[in-house]
Structure formats: structure tokens, C-alpha cells
Write a protein that holds these residues in place. Sequence first.
Motif, mmCIF file in Angstrom:
data_model
loop_
_atom_site.group_PDB
_atom_site.id
_atom_site.type_symbol
_atom_site.label_atom_id
_atom_site.label_comp_id
_atom_site.label_asym_id
_atom_site.label_seq_id
_atom_site.Cartn_x
_atom_site.Cartn_y
_atom_site.Cartn_z
ATOM 1 N N GLY A 150 53.008 36.693 34.887
ATOM 2 C CA GLY A 150 52.577 37.193 33.592
ATOM 3 C C GLY A 150 52.663 38.697 33.454
ATOM 4 O O GLY A 150 52.221 39.253 32.441
ATOM 5 N N GLY A 151 53.195 39.364 34.467
ATOM 6 C CA GLY A 151 53.416 40.801 34.364
ATOM 7 C C GLY A 151 52.323 41.675 34.929
ATOM 8 O O GLY A 151 52.250 42.876 34.598
ATOM 9 N N ALA A 152 51.455 41.146 35.806
ATOM 10 C CA ALA A 152 50.417 41.974 36.422
ATOM 11 C C ALA A 152 51.041 43.127 37.191
ATOM 12 O O ALA A 152 52.100 42.981 37.813
ATOM 13 C CB ALA A 152 49.557 41.124 37.361
ATOM 14 N N SER A 153 50.376 44.276 37.164
ATOM 15 C CA SER A 153 50.895 45.437 37.885
ATOM 16 C C SER A 153 50.575 45.355 39.377
ATOM 17 O O SER A 153 51.337 45.855 40.210
ATOM 18 C CB SER A 153 50.305 46.721 37.301
ATOM 19 O OG SER A 153 48.883 46.711 37.394
ATOM 20 N N LYS A 154 49.448 44.694 39.717
ATOM 21 C CA LYS A 154 49.050 44.529 41.116
ATOM 22 C C LYS A 154 48.062 43.374 41.207
ATOM 23 O O LYS A 154 47.273 43.153 40.291
ATOM 24 C CB LYS A 154 48.397 45.807 41.662
ATOM 25 C CG LYS A 154 48.034 45.724 43.154
ATOM 26 C CD LYS A 154 47.553 47.068 43.701
ATOM 27 C CE LYS A 154 46.158 47.419 43.254
ATOM 28 N NZ LYS A 154 45.640 48.638 43.920
ATOM 29 N N VAL A 155 48.131 42.646 42.324
ATOM 30 C CA VAL A 155 47.156 41.587 42.589
ATOM 31 C C VAL A 155 46.647 41.745 44.012
ATOM 32 O O VAL A 155 47.431 41.925 44.946
ATOM 33 C CB VAL A 155 47.754 40.180 42.421
ATOM 34 C CG1 VAL A 155 46.664 39.123 42.589
ATOM 35 C CG2 VAL A 155 48.438 40.017 41.073
ATOM 36 N N VAL A 156 45.337 41.702 44.173
ATOM 37 C CA VAL A 156 44.708 41.758 45.492
ATOM 38 C C VAL A 156 44.126 40.379 45.794
ATOM 39 O O VAL A 156 43.195 39.921 45.122
ATOM 40 C CB VAL A 156 43.598 42.827 45.535
ATOM 41 C CG1 VAL A 156 42.939 42.850 46.915
ATOM 42 C CG2 VAL A 156 44.178 44.202 45.195
ATOM 43 N N ASN A 157 44.692 39.704 46.790
ATOM 44 C CA ASN A 157 44.234 38.382 47.197
ATOM 45 C C ASN A 157 43.282 38.499 48.372
ATOM 46 O O ASN A 157 43.615 39.121 49.393
ATOM 47 C CB ASN A 157 45.427 37.515 47.612
ATOM 48 C CG ASN A 157 46.335 37.190 46.453
ATOM 49 O OD1 ASN A 157 45.916 36.601 45.473
ATOM 50 N ND2 ASN A 157 47.603 37.590 46.561
#
Length: 299
Positions: A150-157
Amino acid sequence: MIEFITCTDFSECQRLFHGRGHAYENLSHVNVDWLPPVVLITLYQEVEANWLAQQAKALQARVPDCRSVQVQYRSRAMAPTEVLLGESIEHTQVRELGLSYHIELGKAQNTGLFLDMRNGRQWVKDNSKDLNVLNLFAYTCAFSVAALAGGASKVVNVDVSKASLGKGRDNHRLNRQDTAKVKFEGVDIFKSYGRLKKHGPYELLICDPPSFQKGSVNIERDYAKIIRRIPQLMKAGGRLMLCLNSPDLDENFLLETVAAECPECRFDAVISPPEVYKEAHQGKGLKVLLFTYLPSLAP
């Protein structure tokens, strides 16, 4: 049982029959999932062998391109899986909402993708554009895959299981996503807020915890610990997706906990699971609530 399956589109993975919602008499111990090309029957109590064989044949005939019918016995220690009909398939890749996920069969209790969260992943995919996303209890990072799509700039899992995060990394690669935009933190959430804070502040927080994990999580006790940290983690105006999958706790538990621990959060909406997840008793199934963090609401 087969007469209850009304699906006509088998192109993507999905639950075909949800007996655990107690909406079908004498079938509360049975679920059926389609994980192409495998039909997986999950049993929560023992059944007669002839009945099971009949269901397997009916499902194989009903589902196009089914190459294997398997059963997982949640009623038995270690939840073993066996092949009833067709091929012995232990690994497959399934599609959902245009994205791909690795599935493992017979290795663990869970396959790698919780199908009841499909609508939640759709919402994340539709609402992550240019956002910094925190994904708590990330498991195999399906929300992260949806967010990047969806175009997230960054994801922290974040997940205590580094093995699950490793599978999440594989899911990102399977979708040819830029893993430079993804962080993987294999830590205990309740002991690592400093580690989480350094990647923030966040504009979307997703929290999908297990109800109970021995020695790690008791969500009735621990959800409050997460919610009271929201002001340290979130940007003003940030969105929150708070999930709850305990049959013993309803939406009011989440609403009351948020009101008590972070009254700056405004309740916005509920995301319901797919229609197949029929529940005879409201509040027993998956709950997904959306909030917005608005510091201006502070008393």
C-alpha cells in the motif's frame, strides 16, 4: 457439511467453512480452509473415520484444482497433520488480495497466515501510503507485506520469535518488496519499548497479539501495558488497529482498556472478518477496532 460451503471463487486462499463459530449444529469442532492446492480440515475433537473420509471426498470433488486434502487434529497433542487424499504437500504459496504468502503444512499448529484477518490486511493495504508503520506481534509479517504493497515508507515488525520474522522476510522477498524499508526486531515487546521508540514516531500501529502465550503473553493482563505506551510511540493523528482474538473478551474490553490507559485515542470503526466467519454468539470471534491518537483529547 459440504452443503454449507457456498464459495464460487477458489482463486485465492480462504476459509471455506467455519464451524468454530457454533453457527452450525453439531459442527462446532470443524473448520475447512482452502490453501491452494490444499484443502485443510481442522478438527477440535475426534470424529469417526468414515465421516472424515466422506467429507474429504466431497471436498475434493467440490473444490477445483484440489490436489490434496489434509486434516489437522487440534484435538491431539502437537496438533499432527495427515494426508487424507491426493498428494503429500508440505509447502505451498497462496494468493490473497494480489499478494503471495508462504504456507507450511504439518510443521506447526498454524500455517503462516491467519485467514480471518483478510479484511484487516485489506484495510492496511488501503491506508498505509507514505506511513511509518509499527507491526506488533508480527508473526510472519503479513500485515507488513500489505502495508508495503500500500505504499508504506517503513514498517517495523516486532515478534519474540526470530524464526517467524525470518519467514516474514521470505514473504517480503516472495512479493519482490524492498526489504530496506522493513525492520525486523526479534524482541520481547514488553521489555523493549526503547528499541521500538527509536524507529518512531509511528503513523500507524497494528497490534494483533495472541490471547495467551505461556511465559510471554496474557492479553487480558498485558494489553493495557501496550496501550499506555501509545503516547511514546505515535505521532499525533496516527491510526491504531487493535486486534483481539479471545472468545472470553469482547469489544468492550478493548474500548474500556483504551479509555482507561490512553483516553487521547478516539474510537473510529470496527473491521469485521469475512462473512464466512459466522458467530452464533456476538463477541466470541475476532475483534478488530480502529482508533486515532489525538493528544488534544487529553483531559
